[in-house]
Design a protein around this motif. Sequence first.
Motif, PDB file in Angstrom:
ATOM      1  N   TRP A  60       0.832  -1.205   0.000  1.00  0.00           N
ATOM      2  CA  TRP A  60       0.000   0.000   0.000  1.00  0.00           C
ATOM      3  C   TRP A  60       0.868   1.257   0.000  1.00  0.00           C
ATOM      4  N   LEU A  61       1.978   1.224   0.746  1.00  0.00           N
ATOM      5  CA  LEU A  61       2.875   2.372   0.760  1.00  0.00           C
ATOM      6  C   LEU A  61       3.435   2.630  -0.634  1.00  0.00           C
ATOM      7  N   ALA A  62       3.841   1.571  -1.321  1.00  0.00           N
ATOM      8  CA  ALA A  62       4.357   1.736  -2.683  1.00  0.00           C
ATOM      9  C   ALA A  62       3.302   2.386  -3.573  1.00  0.00           C
ATOM     10  N   TYR A  63       2.054   1.988  -3.397  1.00  0.00           N
ATOM     11  CA  TYR A  63       0.962   2.583  -4.173  1.00  0.00           C
ATOM     12  C   TYR A  63       0.813   4.074  -3.857  1.00  0.00           C
ATOM     13  N   ARG A  64       0.856   4.431  -2.579  1.00  0.00           N
ATOM     14  CA  ARG A  64       0.696   5.837  -2.218  1.00  0.00           C
ATOM     15  C   ARG A  64       1.861   6.685  -2.733  1.00  0.00           C
ATOM     16  N   LEU A  65       3.057   6.103  -2.754  1.00  0.00           N
ATOM     17  CA  LEU A  65       4.226   6.848  -3.213  1.00  0.00           C
ATOM     18  C   LEU A  65       4.269   7.003  -4.730  1.00  0.00           C
ATOM     19  N   GLN A  66       3.354   6.346  -5.426  1.00  0.00           N
ATOM     20  CA  GLN A  66       3.256   6.563  -6.865  1.00  0.00           C
ATOM     21  C   GLN A  66       2.886   8.009  -7.184  1.00  0.00           C
TER      22      GLN A  66
END
Length: 253
Positions: A60-66
Amino acid sequence: MALFTRTRTNPIFYRDRLELLLHDDPDRLRLHRMRTEPGSIDLLTWNVFASLDTHDDPDWLAYRLQEIGGPNLRAPIRISMFSGRRRAPHLRPSTSYLRAIHERTGVQHSDADGIAVFEQPIEVPVRIETPDVLLLVDTGARRLRAGAGGRDRVAELVDTGLEHARRLSTRLSIGFVLDDDSDVLSTQVPRLATAEGVAAVVPWRDRSTLPRVDVHGTSWSTMLAIWEEETRRLDLAGQPVKRFRFYTDHTRS
């Protein structure tokens, strides 16, 4: 004497970690400014990204950092703070840039010269390494940080970032987090949306072999909103979260 005291100073997360990280920083006033200056960009950068690094859901963090790195970010991710210059892995300029700067000045590598600063590795506030993408995040207020020796900051990020991305066998993405009304976000970042725009800032590199570089711009208000939405998933026990919210409300408005 302790670097941090119980006096009324800026709310800094993970103080012991920060003190250890910057204990050898040649700019010995850096910690002091983070503690005392209103609207310190280094403080904002540290609190937001160091706490995001404690997120309990890497996917989820990777998604938000997109938001700042583009759609190809995926877990696992590794976040490094204030690294590249004094802390390895170093972010060094390319040989093609060094060749160009020496040819332009007529100064050779063996000389004790005034352009040595351009040969040194550079620091990036946030480096995020993922399986497919190296994301370098530069943070500022209305303007970008100055490059080494007054060098163009975008140029040195692209040049050194491409070198490190090559070593990691990943693609390079650069994210800028700046004030909402920054001209960089409204004018400069859009010009870097094409391969031609990126190539123009690193003319010493061969355009025919220049890898793709993704450049994204994000406002501090958006970045702080993302942080706020994720606070329940972060390890913020014992941190001055309430004071940080008050601080950002009064310094970023």
